[in-house]
Design an enzyme around this catalytic site. Structure first.
Site, PDB file in Angstrom:
ATOM      1  N   CYS A   9       6.021  42.267  27.383  1.00  0.00           N
ATOM      2  CA  CYS A   9       6.309  42.608  25.902  1.00  0.00           C
ATOM      3  C   CYS A   9       4.861  42.128  25.192  1.00  0.00           C
ATOM      4  O   CYS A   9       3.668  42.115  25.729  1.00  0.00           O
ATOM      5  CB  CYS A   9       7.116  41.892  25.315  1.00  0.00           C
ATOM      6  SG  CYS A   9       7.204  40.018  25.207  1.00  0.00           S
ATOM      7  N   ARG A  15      11.007  39.220  23.810  1.00  0.00           N
ATOM      8  CA  ARG A  15      11.915  40.165  24.807  1.00  0.00           C
ATOM      9  C   ARG A  15      11.386  39.794  26.362  1.00  0.00           C
ATOM     10  O   ARG A  15      12.405  39.794  27.160  1.00  0.00           O
ATOM     11  CB  ARG A  15      11.109  41.421  24.440  1.00  0.00           C
ATOM     12  CG  ARG A  15      11.716  41.843  23.069  1.00  0.00           C
ATOM     13  CD  ARG A  15      11.051  42.889  22.475  1.00  0.00           C
ATOM     14  NE  ARG A  15       9.629  43.045  22.429  1.00  0.00           N
ATOM     15  CZ  ARG A  15       8.696  43.615  22.023  1.00  0.00           C
ATOM     16  NH1 ARG A  15       9.083  45.208  21.732  1.00  0.00           N
ATOM     17  NH2 ARG A  15       7.334  43.430  21.842  1.00  0.00           N
ATOM     18  N   ASP A 123      11.465  45.037  18.724  1.00  0.00           N
ATOM     19  CA  ASP A 123      10.649  43.533  18.637  1.00  0.00           C
ATOM     20  C   ASP A 123      11.522  42.757  17.659  1.00  0.00           C
ATOM     21  O   ASP A 123      11.455  43.090  16.666  1.00  0.00           O
ATOM     22  CB  ASP A 123       9.424  43.547  18.286  1.00  0.00           C
ATOM     23  CG  ASP A 123       8.508  42.233  18.144  1.00  0.00           C
ATOM     24  OD1 ASP A 123       9.418  41.477  18.215  1.00  0.00           O
ATOM     25  OD2 ASP A 123       7.324  42.540  18.179  1.00  0.00           O
TER      26      ASP A 123
HETATM   27  P1  4NP Z   1       7.784  39.821  21.899  1.00  0.00           P
HETATM   28  O1  4NP Z   1       7.711  39.457  20.299  1.00  0.00           O
HETATM   29  O2  4NP Z   1       6.547  40.613  22.135  1.00  0.00           O
HETATM   30  O3  4NP Z   1       9.123  40.108  22.319  1.00  0.00           O
HETATM   31  O4  4NP Z   1       7.346  38.148  22.526  1.00  0.00           O
HETATM   32  C1  4NP Z   1       6.729  39.099  19.423  1.00  0.00           C
HETATM   33  C2  4NP Z   1       6.253  37.761  19.500  1.00  0.00           C
HETATM   34  C3  4NP Z   1       5.295  37.550  18.495  1.00  0.00           C
HETATM   35  C4  4NP Z   1       4.655  38.324  17.963  1.00  0.00           C
HETATM   36  C5  4NP Z   1       5.075  39.777  18.051  1.00  0.00           C
HETATM   37  C6  4NP Z   1       6.138  40.107  18.859  1.00  0.00           C
HETATM   38  N1  4NP Z   1       3.660  37.909  16.960  1.00  0.00           N
HETATM   39  O5  4NP Z   1       2.799  38.918  16.239  1.00  0.00           O
HETATM   40  O6  4NP Z   1       3.304  36.741  16.999  1.00  0.00           O
END
Ligand code: 4NP
Length: 157
Positions: A9, A15, A123
């Site tokens: 991800c 995720r 997300d």
């Molecule tokens: P992930 O979610 O891609 O599902 O781990 C996110 C976690 C952090 C961020 C974006 C998406 N961020 O911008 O810090």
């Protein structure tokens, strides 16, 4: 040699850690190795988001010991299957492919459930707490399909 599967991800804290924990729970450990990574570098070395740890724990899966890392081109050598959570992850991962053949390892994960529909796993990072439960249910459902397929392809009965 175990079959190696990588979940990807953006941050590797919401995720893909869930996808890793859920798929690993459905596969025999001696035959399959499941890992996860993020295309971004914001959270390297961090444990998963507490909301992901919490929803997994309520379902009996412990993901609290995972550590975020960034996806690199080397992962194409080390993994047999690469599942990405959304279209943006797909572009970022494909951009690092060393050759055309490597690109065949990459799939948008929900296409295993809804072929060719290109549905994203949303997300949940900036959303409400219940976004994590929705993501969990989606991943649990698709990981059932993936596990069944992998077991059929890679183990003899
Ligand atoms: P992930 O979610 O891609 O599902 O781990 C996110 C976690 C952090 C961020 C974006 C998406 N961020 O911008 O810090």
């Amino acid at each position: 040699m175990p079959v190696r599967i990588l979940m990807v991800c953006l941050g590797n804290i919401c995720r893909s850690p869930l996808a890793e924990g859920i798929l690993a729970s459905k596969l025999p450990k001696d035959k399959f190795f499941v890992d996860s990574a993020g295309t971004g570098n914001y959270h390297i070395g961090k444990k998963p988001d507490n909301r992901s740890i919490g929803i997994a724990k309520r379902k009996g899966i412990d993901i609290s010991c995972q550590k975020a890392r960034q996806f690199t081109a080397r992962d194409y050598k080390e993994y047999d299957y690469i599942y990405v959570m959304d279209g943006s992850n797909y572009s970022n991962v494909i951009d690092l492919a060393p050759d055309e053949n490597s690109k065949k390892k990459v799939s948008l994960i929900l296409n295993e459930l809804f072929p060719n529909e290109n549905v994203d796993v949303p997300d949940p990072y900036f959303g409400l707490e219940n976004g994590f439960a929705t993501v969990y249910e989606m991943l649990d459902e698709v990981c059932d399909v993936i596990a069944e397929k992998l077991i059929k392809e890679h183990t003899t009965s």
